[in-house]
Design a protein around this motif. Structure first.
Motif, short mmCIF file in Angstrom:
data_model
loop_
_atom_site.label_atom_id
_atom_site.label_comp_id
_atom_site.label_asym_id
_atom_site.label_seq_id
_atom_site.Cartn_x
_atom_site.Cartn_y
_atom_site.Cartn_z
N GLY A 67 -48.72 -11.97 22.88
CA GLY A 67 -49.63 -12.62 23.81
C GLY A 67 -49.25 -12.34 25.25
O GLY A 67 -50.10 -12.02 26.10
N SER A 70 -50.04 -8.74 26.10
CA SER A 70 -51.47 -8.51 26.35
C SER A 70 -51.84 -8.89 27.78
O SER A 70 -52.71 -8.25 28.40
CB SER A 70 -52.33 -9.29 25.35
N ASP A 71 -51.19 -9.93 28.33
CA ASP A 71 -51.43 -10.27 29.73
C ASP A 71 -50.99 -9.14 30.66
O ASP A 71 -51.66 -8.80 31.62
CB ASP A 71 -50.65 -11.55 30.08
N ARG A 80 -59.30 -7.23 30.05
CA ARG A 80 -58.84 -7.33 28.66
C ARG A 80 -59.72 -6.53 27.71
O ARG A 80 -59.47 -6.49 26.51
CB ARG A 80 -58.84 -8.80 28.22
N VAL A 130 -55.91 -12.88 20.94
CA VAL A 130 -55.45 -13.29 22.27
C VAL A 130 -56.39 -12.75 23.34
O VAL A 130 -56.84 -13.48 24.24
CB VAL A 130 -54.00 -12.83 22.51
N ALA A 131 -56.68 -11.45 23.29
CA ALA A 131 -57.54 -10.84 24.31
C ALA A 131 -58.94 -11.43 24.27
O ALA A 131 -59.55 -11.73 25.31
CB ALA A 131 -57.60 -9.33 24.10
N ALA A 134 -58.76 -15.21 25.49
CA ALA A 134 -58.41 -15.31 26.90
C ALA A 134 -59.53 -14.81 27.80
O ALA A 134 -59.69 -15.32 28.92
CB ALA A 134 -57.14 -14.51 27.18
N SER A 360 -48.20 -17.99 31.59
CA SER A 360 -48.98 -16.95 30.92
C SER A 360 -49.94 -17.56 29.91
O SER A 360 -49.51 -18.23 28.96
CB SER A 360 -48.04 -15.98 30.20
N GLY A 362 -51.70 -15.77 27.87
CA GLY A 362 -51.46 -15.01 26.63
C GLY A 362 -50.31 -15.58 25.83
O GLY A 362 -50.35 -15.59 24.60
#
Length: 441
Positions: A67, A70-71, A80, A130-131, A134, A360, A362
């Protein structure tokens, strides 16, 4: 900045299509893969349960890191959307690879290959989840907007679950009911998954990164994880999510065995039992926003968990016939639909509140999805070891084995729901549902 208006209908549809495609590519695993492993891949039941659990425990360790990663990827690329594009190819491919017949391989190699594929599928699914989740905060910065997108996400997941429950058993039967039938089913669902994921990418591809990445020098992962522990509301919701996942996964994993040995029905009959559950899920998803506007969310949580438990008890108390089991499934599905929307929205709100202070997003979502997968793994472990306790079911099983199967079918999901209710009671004052509502009032 994120848009302060409600997302457009087209954007909501595309966002929901992402959840639809991801669930089409992964929903068969908790539903049919344990049965496939024991009956066609010839993996012993306890080992099959552990095999399904290993990726989930891997996720518990790696999902928070994924996560956060991915951020960082989104910060470098400015969006993203690139991660969503990659997953439009990877997730459907993993589904097909899982069902390629491996029965001719020696057991250790067979288990190793399947285990690696399960781990890879699970980690790829985390990156997508996650992407995808988010990016909702990049699209809109209001609670109403995020709630709308979370409802679209839940609808996509539920439509996919309904599609899988209706079509997967029928496709297996149509293509021959053997290992080849399962592979053809996987290819069909993978094609539909790729189409839906592609539509999602088209809808969100121009969404720039707006919020959710760390605004200061990144602390070590363990330090960042310790900082999240201050968010008691988030972890209250997470614990309930783990227990709900344990219950629902245990029910769905045991259902093919109950269908064959308790109802004496063919594999295609699973659609008769599963379709009403997912139709009820849709009703629950649609009803949840209206209920939470009229009642305190912690009250809705308690009521929905109690209703789900009542559905499981009905499975135990009612006769082993279609009408009774369908009615029990409808009660369970209705409550799970409400819980799906409520838990995802409340967890997202708690995580977004912390990310606005420089943490964060993510990382929080990685924790959330690792918890979701932990619940799924616990359900698989319980059923896998429970089947060892039940005894042999091949051929004509002994009456004692059938009796034990009926007990396992009901007690495993019911125990997890009861635990969730017990967790909710002492934490009502600080539960994410109540605290978030007050914070945003």
């Amino acid at each position: 900045m994120a848009d302060t208006f409600l997302p457009s209908r087209g954007l909501r549809t595309g966002f929901g299509a992402g959840a639809l495609g991801a669930t089409l590519s992964s929903g068969v695993v908790p539903l049919l893969f344990l049965f496939y492993l024991t009956e066609f891949a010839h993996v012993p039941p306890a080992l099959a349960g552990l095999l399904l659990a290993i990726p989930k425990f891997t996720d518990v360790v790696l999902d928070p890191w994924l996560g956060r990663w991915s951020d960082r990827w989104a910060r470098r690329t400015g969006s993203r959307a690139a991660l969503l594009a990659a997953n439009a190819l990877l997730l459907p491919s993993m589904l097909v690879l899982l069902f390629i017949p491996a029965g001719g391989l020696p057991l250790p190699l067979r288990v190793s290959v399947i285990g690696v594929l399960l781990v890879a599928q699970s980690l790829i699914f985390t990156v997508f989840s996650v992407a995808h989740t988010a990016i909702a905060s990049d699209i809109t910065d209001t609670i109403a907007g995020r709630s709308t997108l979370m409802s679209a996400r839940a609808l996509g997941q539920t439509f996919a679950g309904l599609t899988v429950s209706m079509l997967a058993p029928q496709l297996v039967g149509a293509f021959g009911s053997g290992a080849g039938g399962y592979l053809a089913m996987a290819c069909t669902l993978a094609a539909a998954s790729a189409l839906a994921l592609g539509l999602c990418w088209l809808a969100v591809r121009r969404t720039p990164l707006a919020v959710g990445v760390e605004t200061k020098a990144a602390a070590p992962l363990l330090t960042a994880l310790r900082s999240t522990l201050r968010n008691r509301a988030f972890y209250c919701v997470v614990l309930i999510l783990v227990l709900l996942g344990t219950s629902s996964t245990a029910l769905f994993a045991a259902l093919p065995y109950a269908n064959q040995h308790l109802l004496k029905a063919a594999p295609e009959h699973l659609s008769t039992l599963l379709t009403p559950i997912f139709v009820a899920l849709l009703v629950g998803v649609a009803a949840a926003p209206a209920l939470t506007r009229r009642m305190r969310p912690n009250v809705v949580l308690a009521a929905a968990l109690s209703t789900a438990l009542a559905g499981i008890v009905w499975f135990a108390a009612g006769p082993r016939e279609n009408t009774s089991m369908i009615a029990a499934g409808v009660l369970f599905g209705l409550s799970c639909g409400m819980l799906t929307v409520l838990i995802s929205t409340l967890a997202m709100e708690a995580a977004t509140h912390s990310s606005s202070q420089g943490e964060s997003l993510g990382l929080y979502l990685g924790i959330l999805f690792s918890a979701e997968k932990l619940g799924q793994s616990l359900g698989g472990i319980v059923v896998g070891f429970g089947l060892e306790w039940v005894g042999p079911l091949q051929g004509t099983p002994a009456p004692e084995a059938v009796r034990r199967l009926g007990l396992l079918f009901v007690s495993a999901p019911a125990a997890a729901l009861l635990a969730a209710l017990l967790v909710l009671l002492p934490f009502t004052a600080c539960t994410g549902a109540h605290s978030i509502k007050e914070h945003n009032a």
